[in-house]
Write a protein that holds these residues in place. Structure first.
Motif, PDB file in Angstrom:
ATOM      1  N   ARG A  21      39.592  30.448 -22.184  1.00  0.00           N
ATOM      2  CA  ARG A  21      39.574  31.911 -22.039  1.00  0.00           C
ATOM      3  C   ARG A  21      39.690  32.605 -23.401  1.00  0.00           C
ATOM      4  O   ARG A  21      39.326  33.765 -23.549  1.00  0.00           O
ATOM      5  CB  ARG A  21      40.741  32.380 -21.156  1.00  0.00           C
ATOM      6  N   TYR A  22      40.233  31.873 -24.401  1.00  0.00           N
ATOM      7  CA  TYR A  22      40.547  32.546 -25.679  1.00  0.00           C
ATOM      8  C   TYR A  22      39.912  31.891 -26.900  1.00  0.00           C
ATOM      9  O   TYR A  22      40.162  32.312 -28.023  1.00  0.00           O
ATOM     10  CB  TYR A  22      42.071  32.624 -25.869  1.00  0.00           C
ATOM     11  N   ILE A  23      39.062  30.878 -26.674  1.00  0.00           N
ATOM     12  CA  ILE A  23      38.473  30.158 -27.817  1.00  0.00           C
ATOM     13  C   ILE A  23      37.732  31.106 -28.760  1.00  0.00           C
ATOM     14  O   ILE A  23      37.795  30.966 -29.977  1.00  0.00           O
ATOM     15  CB  ILE A  23      37.532  29.030 -27.310  1.00  0.00           C
ATOM     16  N   GLN A  30      44.838  34.825 -29.862  1.00  0.00           N
ATOM     17  CA  GLN A  30      45.100  33.464 -29.353  1.00  0.00           C
ATOM     18  C   GLN A  30      46.601  33.172 -29.334  1.00  0.00           C
ATOM     19  O   GLN A  30      47.130  32.601 -28.383  1.00  0.00           O
ATOM     20  CB  GLN A  30      44.390  32.432 -30.239  1.00  0.00           C
ATOM     21  N   CYS A  31      47.308  33.578 -30.423  1.00  0.00           N
ATOM     22  CA  CYS A  31      48.750  33.315 -30.507  1.00  0.00           C
ATOM     23  C   CYS A  31      49.491  33.910 -29.311  1.00  0.00           C
ATOM     24  O   CYS A  31      50.458  33.339 -28.813  1.00  0.00           O
ATOM     25  CB  CYS A  31      49.348  33.980 -31.750  1.00  0.00           C
ATOM     26  N   LEU A  32      49.067  35.072 -28.877  1.00  0.00           N
ATOM     27  CA  LEU A  32      49.766  35.765 -27.792  1.00  0.00           C
ATOM     28  C   LEU A  32      49.453  35.184 -26.418  1.00  0.00           C
ATOM     29  O   LEU A  32      50.336  35.059 -25.574  1.00  0.00           O
ATOM     30  CB  LEU A  32      49.367  37.245 -27.773  1.00  0.00           C
ATOM     31  N   HIS A  33      48.196  34.825 -26.205  1.00  0.00           N
ATOM     32  CA  HIS A  33      47.771  34.542 -24.830  1.00  0.00           C
ATOM     33  C   HIS A  33      47.411  33.087 -24.526  1.00  0.00           C
ATOM     34  O   HIS A  33      47.510  32.672 -23.371  1.00  0.00           O
ATOM     35  CB  HIS A  33      46.565  35.428 -24.476  1.00  0.00           C
ATOM     36  N   ALA A  34      46.944  32.345 -25.534  1.00  0.00           N
ATOM     37  CA  ALA A  34      46.432  30.995 -25.229  1.00  0.00           C
ATOM     38  C   ALA A  34      47.525  30.127 -24.617  1.00  0.00           C
ATOM     39  O   ALA A  34      48.662  30.125 -25.088  1.00  0.00           O
ATOM     40  CB  ALA A  34      45.867  30.342 -26.486  1.00  0.00           C
ATOM     41  N   GLY A  35      47.191  29.407 -23.566  1.00  0.00           N
ATOM     42  CA  GLY A  35      48.127  28.498 -22.904  1.00  0.00           C
ATOM     43  C   GLY A  35      48.988  29.156 -21.847  1.00  0.00           C
ATOM     44  O   GLY A  35      49.530  28.483 -20.977  1.00  0.00           O
ATOM     45  N   THR A  86      53.012  21.731 -21.947  1.00  0.00           N
ATOM     46  CA  THR A  86      51.552  21.835 -21.788  1.00  0.00           C
ATOM     47  C   THR A  86      51.053  23.201 -22.268  1.00  0.00           C
ATOM     48  O   THR A  86      49.997  23.294 -22.906  1.00  0.00           O
ATOM     49  CB  THR A  86      51.141  21.640 -20.313  1.00  0.00           C
ATOM     50  N   ALA A  87      51.798  24.254 -21.966  1.00  0.00           N
ATOM     51  CA  ALA A  87      51.380  25.596 -22.406  1.00  0.00           C
ATOM     52  C   ALA A  87      51.299  25.637 -23.933  1.00  0.00           C
ATOM     53  O   ALA A  87      50.349  26.178 -24.509  1.00  0.00           O
ATOM     54  CB  ALA A  87      52.364  26.642 -21.888  1.00  0.00           C
ATOM     55  N   LEU A  88      52.297  25.014 -24.587  1.00  0.00           N
ATOM     56  CA  LEU A  88      52.280  24.971 -26.060  1.00  0.00           C
ATOM     57  C   LEU A  88      51.093  24.142 -26.557  1.00  0.00           C
ATOM     58  O   LEU A  88      50.430  24.507 -27.529  1.00  0.00           O
ATOM     59  CB  LEU A  88      53.613  24.377 -26.552  1.00  0.00           C
ATOM     60  N   GLU A  89      50.815  23.044 -25.870  1.00  0.00           N
ATOM     61  CA  GLU A  89      49.698  22.180 -26.281  1.00  0.00           C
ATOM     62  C   GLU A  89      48.356  22.906 -26.164  1.00  0.00           C
ATOM     63  O   GLU A  89      47.515  22.822 -27.064  1.00  0.00           O
ATOM     64  CB  GLU A  89      49.711  20.898 -25.434  1.00  0.00           C
TER      65      GLU A  89
END
Ligand SMILES: Cc1ncc(COP(=O)(O)O)c(C=O)c1O
Length: 425
Positions: A21-23, A30-35, A86-89
Motif C-alpha cells: 500500500r505504501y511502496i 512510509q514511516c507513519l503507515h507501513a506495516g 511483523t508490523a515492524l518487519e
C-alpha cells in the motif's frame, strides 16, 4: 520431520514483505503507515497492539496445523514472531526497498544472522571492511575462524587493492558499512557490490550509520542489509533491536537460522521500535542539519585538530558521498547523516577524559542514533577490544572522538562543545 515444513510459498516470508500500500509513497509517509493496520479485526487500531502471548491457538486443530506447516499466515509460538514484530518487519521492508525483513534481538544478532545466512562457516572466507563496528570486527576475526571459517579484514576504500584480494581469495561473503565507524570513511558501495558479485560473493551491508534516509543498499544490489535498529530507526535510546532485510530467495534460510538460534525480538521491544520509527524521517532531517552545523563549528574551532564529516567539502571522500547519497532536488538540504568524528589537538587519555567529564548537555555514552547528542571515545569504548597497533591502523588516535549529533537546538550544542573544549585544556 516426516512432512515438509514449508510450502512453496511459505507464509513466514509473505507475512514480512514490504507493505504494497505504501511502496510508492515518500519515506516520511512510509514511516507513519507501513506495516500498520494490515488486517481488520472487529475494529481497527491505529497502532499495532503489543501481543505479549507466548503461544497462539485456533478454532480447530486443522487451523493450527495450517500455521505449523505454514500453509496459512499466522502465529504458533512467539520465538518465530508476533503480530507486533511483523508490523515492524513490514515497515522496515518498505523503508529499505527490500522484499522481506526479519527483526531480531540486537544489531549484533542481525550481523551474525546475516553472515550465517550468506554462507559464512567452515572453510568459507568472509572479507570484511576493517572499519566496521568493533564487536563485528571481533566476531569476524575470532568467532568464525574458531568455527573453521576464514576471515580477512581490510580497508575497502582502495578499490584496486580490494579487487586484487577478491579475485585472488574468492570470498563467500563480503561485509561492510558504507560510512565507516568511527572514521567516517566512505566506501563506494555500488562499486564494491558490483565487484563482489562479479567474483561470486554474497554482499552484506550494515546500513546502521547511513540508514534508508541516505541509502537503500538492496536497491543498489546488496544481497542482505543489516541494522542495529537500536540506533536511528528506533531513535530514542530505549530499545535494543536488529534487522536483516533481503530478497525472497535468501529469506527461508534466515528464518530457519533465527528460529534455531532463538534471537527473536520480543513484542514490547518491537512496539517501541515501531513507535520510534514514526518520526524517523523527521528526526533525520534535523540530525543532518545539526550535524553539518556542528561540523562547521568544530572545523573553525582553534582547539580542534581535525573534523571528519562527509558533508564537509574538506572530507577526503565528500565527492563520493555526494554521488552515493544522491544530489537532492533544488532547495532540498543535502543528506549526509548525523555521524562525525573530530580530533582534539594535543590530546592524551587524561585530556580526553577531562573533555568528556566537562560536557554538560551532550551525553558521553557509547551508542549512536539517539535523539540526544552523544560523544564516545572509541579507543576506550566501541573499539576497546583492539590493540594500539590495530587502533592506529584504522586511524583512531588518543584525541579521536565520535559524535552522534542529536536533535537539540544547535546553539545549545555549540555552547556545550565550546565550554568542554576550553575546560579540558
Ligand atoms: C554499525 C553498527 N552495527 C551493529 C551494531 C550492533 O548493534 P547492537 O548494539 O544493537 O547489537 C552497532 C552498535 O553500536 C553499530 O554501531
Amino acid at each position: 520431520m516426516s512432512e515438509k515444513a514449508y510450502t512453496d510459498q511459505p507464509m513466514h516470508s509473505e507475512n514480512r514483505r514490504a507493505d504494497t500500500r505504501y511502496i510508492e509513497k515518500d519515506l516520511a509517509t512510509q514511516c507513519l503507515h507501513a506495516g500498520e493496520r494490515w488486517e481488520k479485526g472487529e475494529f481497527w487500531t491505529s497502532s499495532t497492539p503489543i501481543h505479549n502471548s507466548t503461544t497462539y491457538f485456533y478454532d480447530s486443530a486443522q487451523e493450527l496445523d495450517d500455521r505449523v506447516y505454514d500453509r496459512k499466515a499466522g502465529y504458533v509460538y512467539s520465538r518465530a514472531g508476533s503480530p507486533t514484530s511483523t508490523a515492524l518487519e513490514r515497515a522496515l521492508s518498505t523503508l529499505e526497498g527490500a522484499e522481506v525483513t526479519h527483526v531480531c534481538s540486537s544489531g549484533m544478532a542481525a550481523s551474525h544472522l546475516a553472515l550465517l545466512t550468506a554462507g559464512a562457516g567452515r572453510d568459507e572466507l568472509i572479507l570484511c571492511s576493517s572499519d566496521v563496528y568493533g564487536s563485528v570486527y571481533t566476531m569476524v576475526e575470532s568467532i568464525f575462524p574458531h568455527l573453521g571459517g576464514r576471515s580477512i579484514l581490510m580497508d575497502f576504500t582502495d578499490l584496486d587493492k580490494l579487487e586484487h584480494v577478491i579475485k585472488r581469495e574468492r570470498p563467500k561473503v563480503v561485509y561492510f558499512e558504507v560510512v565507516t565507524n568511527p572514521m567516517t570513511k566512505v566506501i563506494d558501495a555500488p562499486a564494491v557490490i558490483d565487484m563482489a558479485h562479479r567474483y561470486g560473493a554474497t554482499v552484506i551491508v550494515d546500513n546502521t550509520f547511513t540508514t534508508p534516509y541516505l541509502l537503500k543498499p538492496i536497491q543498489i544490489g546488496a544481497d542482505f542489509v543489516s541494522h542495529s535498529v537500536s540506533k536511528f530507526l528506533a531513535g530514542h535510546g530505549d530499545v535494543l533491536a536488529g534487522s536483516v532485510s533481503c530478497y525472497r530467495e535468501g529469506f527461508d534460510r534466515l528464518h530457519d537460522i533465527l528460529i534455531q538460534v532463538g534471537c527473536t525480538l520480543g513484542p514490547n521491544q518491537a512496539w517501541l521500535a515501531l513507535r520510534g520509527l514514526k518520526t524517523f524521517s523527521l528526526r533525520m532531517e534535523r540530525h543532518c542539519a545539526n550535524a553539518l552545523a556542528v561540523a562547521k563549528f568544530l572545523e573553525s574551532h582553534p582547539l580542534i585538530h581535525e573534523v571528519r564529516y562527509i558533508g564537509l567539502p574538506s572530507h577526503p571522500q565528500h565527492e563520493t558521498a555526494r554521488r552515493i547519497f544522491g544530489a537532492r532536488p533544488e532547495g532540498e538540504p543535502a543528506r549526509y547523516g548525523a555521524m562525525l568524528n573530530f580530533e582534539i589537538a594535543d590530546c592524551d587519555k587524561d585530556k580526553a577524559f577531562r573533555f568528556l567529564d566537562s560536557l554538560n548537555l551532550i551525553l558521553p555514552a557509547t551508542t549512536l542514533g539517539d535523539i540526544y547528542s552523544l560523544i564516545v571515545y572509541p579507543a576506550r569504548t566501541t573499539h576497546h577490544q583492539l590493540g594500539q597497533e590495530e587502533l592506529a591502523s584504522i586511524g583512531i588516535s588518543p584525541g579521536t572522538f565520535r559524535m552522534s549529533v542529536g536533535i537539540e537546538h544547535i546553539e545549545d550544542l555549540k555552547e556545550d562543545l565550546d565550554q568542554a573544549l576550553k575546560a579540558c585544556q
